[in-house]
Write a protein that holds these residues in place. Structure first.
Motif, PDB file in Angstrom:
ATOM      1  N   LEU A  79       4.519  -6.935  11.160  1.00  0.00           N
ATOM      2  CA  LEU A  79       3.291  -6.411  10.565  1.00  0.00           C
ATOM      3  C   LEU A  79       3.494  -4.982  10.069  1.00  0.00           C
ATOM      4  CD1 LEU A  79       0.355  -7.206   9.963  1.00  0.00           C
ATOM      5  CD2 LEU A  79      -0.246  -6.326  12.232  1.00  0.00           C
ATOM      6  N   CYS A  80       4.140  -4.156  10.878  1.00  0.00           N
ATOM      7  CA  CYS A  80       4.437  -2.771  10.465  1.00  0.00           C
ATOM      8  C   CYS A  80       5.342  -2.750   9.242  1.00  0.00           C
ATOM      9  CB  CYS A  80       5.084  -1.997  11.614  1.00  0.00           C
ATOM     10  SG  CYS A  80       3.970  -1.598  12.970  1.00  0.00           S
ATOM     11  N   ASP A  81       6.379  -3.587   9.250  1.00  0.00           N
ATOM     12  CA  ASP A  81       7.309  -3.640   8.114  1.00  0.00           C
ATOM     13  C   ASP A  81       6.618  -4.126   6.847  1.00  0.00           C
ATOM     14  OD1 ASP A  81       9.329  -2.764   9.788  1.00  0.00           O
ATOM     15  OD2 ASP A  81      10.234  -4.752  10.037  1.00  0.00           O
ATOM     16  N   LEU A  82       5.802  -5.174   6.978  1.00  0.00           N
ATOM     17  CA  LEU A  82       5.074  -5.687   5.816  1.00  0.00           C
ATOM     18  C   LEU A  82       4.111  -4.639   5.265  1.00  0.00           C
ATOM     19  CD1 LEU A  82       4.337  -9.327   6.993  1.00  0.00           C
ATOM     20  CD2 LEU A  82       5.714  -8.661   5.016  1.00  0.00           C
ATOM     21  N   THR A  83       3.416  -3.962   6.156  1.00  0.00           N
ATOM     22  CA  THR A  83       2.477  -2.930   5.726  1.00  0.00           C
ATOM     23  C   THR A  83       3.212  -1.825   4.977  1.00  0.00           C
ATOM     24  OG1 THR A  83       0.953  -3.414   7.528  1.00  0.00           O
ATOM     25  CG2 THR A  83       0.781  -1.237   6.529  1.00  0.00           C
ATOM     26  N   ALA A  84       4.297  -1.344   5.560  1.00  0.00           N
ATOM     27  CA  ALA A  84       5.061  -0.266   4.916  1.00  0.00           C
ATOM     28  C   ALA A  84       5.602  -0.718   3.562  1.00  0.00           C
ATOM     29  CB  ALA A  84       6.201   0.179   5.831  1.00  0.00           C
ATOM     30  N   GLY A  85       6.143  -1.918   3.508  1.00  0.00           N
ATOM     31  CA  GLY A  85       6.713  -2.417   2.253  1.00  0.00           C
ATOM     32  C   GLY A  85       5.674  -2.601   1.165  1.00  0.00           C
ATOM     33  N   LEU A  86       4.544  -3.190   1.515  1.00  0.00           N
ATOM     34  CA  LEU A  86       3.497  -3.418   0.516  1.00  0.00           C
ATOM     35  C   LEU A  86       2.869  -2.117   0.051  1.00  0.00           C
ATOM     36  CD1 LEU A  86       1.901  -6.599   2.037  1.00  0.00           C
ATOM     37  CD2 LEU A  86       2.855  -6.414  -0.255  1.00  0.00           C
ATOM     38  N   CYS A  87       2.777  -1.139   0.925  1.00  0.00           N
ATOM     39  CA  CYS A  87       2.159   0.129   0.535  1.00  0.00           C
ATOM     40  C   CYS A  87       3.084   0.985  -0.318  1.00  0.00           C
ATOM     41  CB  CYS A  87       1.682   0.884   1.774  1.00  0.00           C
ATOM     42  SG  CYS A  87       0.257   0.061   2.544  1.00  0.00           S
ATOM     43  N   GLU A  88       4.341   0.569  -0.440  1.00  0.00           N
ATOM     44  CA  GLU A  88       5.248   1.234  -1.385  1.00  0.00           C
ATOM     45  C   GLU A  88       4.999   0.759  -2.811  1.00  0.00           C
ATOM     46  OE1 GLU A  88       9.277   0.674  -0.104  1.00  0.00           O
ATOM     47  OE2 GLU A  88       8.992   1.846   1.720  1.00  0.00           O
ATOM     48  N   ASP A  89       4.333  -0.376  -2.957  1.00  0.00           N
ATOM     49  CA  ASP A  89       3.985  -0.861  -4.297  1.00  0.00           C
ATOM     50  C   ASP A  89       3.013   0.111  -4.949  1.00  0.00           C
ATOM     51  OD1 ASP A  89       5.562  -3.103  -4.136  1.00  0.00           O
ATOM     52  OD2 ASP A  89       3.937  -4.454  -3.609  1.00  0.00           O
ATOM     53  N   SER A  90       2.977   0.077  -6.222  1.00  0.00           N
ATOM     54  CA  SER A  90       2.129   0.977  -7.001  1.00  0.00           C
ATOM     55  C   SER A  90       0.646   0.811  -6.649  1.00  0.00           C
ATOM     56  CB  SER A  90       2.332   0.674  -8.483  1.00  0.00           C
ATOM     57  OG  SER A  90       1.282   1.184  -9.255  1.00  0.00           O
ATOM     58  N   PRO A  91      -0.057   1.937  -6.459  1.00  0.00           N
ATOM     59  CA  PRO A  91      -1.508   1.848  -6.274  1.00  0.00           C
ATOM     60  C   PRO A  91      -2.190   1.221  -7.500  1.00  0.00           C
ATOM     61  CG  PRO A  91      -0.737   4.066  -5.781  1.00  0.00           C
ATOM     62  CD  PRO A  91       0.429   3.304  -6.337  1.00  0.00           C
ATOM     63  N   ASP A  92      -1.585   1.397  -8.663  1.00  0.00           N
ATOM     64  CA  ASP A  92      -2.136   0.792  -9.877  1.00  0.00           C
ATOM     65  C   ASP A  92      -2.096  -0.735  -9.799  1.00  0.00           C
ATOM     66  OD1 ASP A  92      -2.660   3.258 -11.023  1.00  0.00           O
ATOM     67  OD2 ASP A  92      -0.717   3.347 -12.030  1.00  0.00           O
ATOM     68  N   LEU A  93      -1.022  -1.285  -9.214  1.00  0.00           N
ATOM     69  CA  LEU A  93      -0.942  -2.727  -9.030  1.00  0.00           C
ATOM     70  C   LEU A  93      -2.074  -3.202  -8.124  1.00  0.00           C
ATOM     71  CD1 LEU A  93       0.402  -5.550  -9.113  1.00  0.00           C
ATOM     72  CD2 LEU A  93       1.828  -4.781  -7.207  1.00  0.00           C
ATOM     73  N   PHE A  94      -2.282  -2.503  -7.022  1.00  0.00           N
ATOM     74  CA  PHE A  94      -3.336  -2.867  -6.082  1.00  0.00           C
ATOM     75  C   PHE A  94      -4.707  -2.829  -6.755  1.00  0.00           C
ATOM     76  CE2 PHE A  94      -6.217  -1.317  -2.551  1.00  0.00           C
ATOM     77  CZ  PHE A  94      -6.409  -2.570  -2.003  1.00  0.00           C
ATOM     78  N   ARG A  95      -4.983  -1.763  -7.484  1.00  0.00           N
ATOM     79  CA  ARG A  95      -6.271  -1.656  -8.181  1.00  0.00           C
ATOM     80  C   ARG A  95      -6.418  -2.747  -9.236  1.00  0.00           C
ATOM     81  NH1 ARG A  95      -5.423   3.843  -7.267  1.00  0.00           N
ATOM     82  NH2 ARG A  95      -4.268   4.123  -9.186  1.00  0.00           N
ATOM     83  N   ALA A  96      -5.339  -3.040  -9.952  1.00  0.00           N
ATOM     84  CA  ALA A  96      -5.391  -4.076 -10.995  1.00  0.00           C
ATOM     85  C   ALA A  96      -5.631  -5.454 -10.395  1.00  0.00           C
ATOM     86  CB  ALA A  96      -4.094  -4.072 -11.812  1.00  0.00           C
ATOM     87  N   LEU A  97      -5.039  -5.724  -9.229  1.00  0.00           N
ATOM     88  CA  LEU A  97      -5.273  -7.011  -8.571  1.00  0.00           C
ATOM     89  C   LEU A  97      -6.753  -7.211  -8.277  1.00  0.00           C
ATOM     90  CD1 LEU A  97      -2.283  -7.116  -6.042  1.00  0.00           C
ATOM     91  CD2 LEU A  97      -2.687  -8.728  -7.920  1.00  0.00           C
ATOM     92  N   PHE A  98      -7.462  -6.124  -8.030  1.00  0.00           N
ATOM     93  CA  PHE A  98      -8.901  -6.215  -7.766  1.00  0.00           C
ATOM     94  C   PHE A  98      -9.717  -6.146  -9.053  1.00  0.00           C
ATOM     95  CE2 PHE A  98     -13.046  -4.314  -6.788  1.00  0.00           C
ATOM     96  CZ  PHE A  98     -13.526  -5.282  -5.919  1.00  0.00           C
ATOM     97  N   ARG A  99      -9.433  -5.148  -9.857  1.00  0.00           N
ATOM     98  CA  ARG A  99     -10.267  -4.861 -11.027  1.00  0.00           C
ATOM     99  C   ARG A  99     -10.214  -5.950 -12.088  1.00  0.00           C
ATOM    100  NH1 ARG A  99      -8.953   0.744 -12.763  1.00  0.00           N
ATOM    101  NH2 ARG A  99     -10.149   1.211 -10.907  1.00  0.00           N
ATOM    102  N   TYR A 100      -9.052  -6.535 -12.302  1.00  0.00           N
ATOM    103  CA  TYR A 100      -8.891  -7.472 -13.413  1.00  0.00           C
ATOM    104  C   TYR A 100      -8.853  -8.939 -12.985  1.00  0.00           C
ATOM    105  CZ  TYR A 100      -7.907  -3.114 -15.724  1.00  0.00           C
ATOM    106  OH  TYR A 100      -8.004  -1.829 -16.198  1.00  0.00           O
TER     107      TYR A 100
END
Length: 135
Positions: A79-100
């Motif tokens: 869980l810690c590794d997955l969290t750290a790895g996913l949070c290295e992804d672009s914040p823009d990707l995260f926002r786009a997954l929601f916004r669009y």
């Protein structure tokens, strides 16, 4: 060469040359990529259910300050590794997954409802049901 998580969605719309289209898709198949035929709407629904929720939980656990401890279980380490790895992804990707994605808001609401339900069950000492069929 593709690995297990390289799945590409294909929707056949207007194809002027079937041979050319098949030749293009054969390139990906030769790299052992998985091609899945689905509509754009189905793609968005699945993406909201899997990618957006995964990123949302990881970002939430980051804000929660999920940290390794001296007594971590293998699951907690994952869980810690997955969290750290996913949070290295672009914040823009995260926002786009929601916004669009028109399905993301509903998935977020479902997650909130599920968390509230589990919390209420804990507080009431009722057994926590496991229901994988509900969407």
């Amino acid at each position: 060469m593709c690995d297990d998580w390289h799945v590409y969605c294909v929707q056949y719309v207007t194809i002027l040359s079937v041979n050319r289209c098949e030749a293009f898709l054969d390139i990906w198949k030769s790299l052992h990529c998985t091609l899945v035929e689905m509509t754009c709407e189905a793609h968005d629904e699945y993406a909201a259910q899997s990618q957006f929720i995964t990123h949302f939980v990881a970002r939430s656990l980051q804000v929660y300050s999920l940290q390794p401890t001296p007594m971590d279980t293998p699951s907690y380490k994952n869980l810690c590794d997955l969290t750290a790895g996913l949070c290295e992804d672009s914040p823009d990707l995260f926002r786009a997954l929601f916004r669009y994605n028109p399905f993301a808001a509903r998935q977020l609401q479902r997650l909130k409802e599920a968390m509230s339900s589990v919390e209420l069950q804990l507080l009431s000492s009722s057994p926590v049901p496991v229901d994988n069929d509900e969407k």
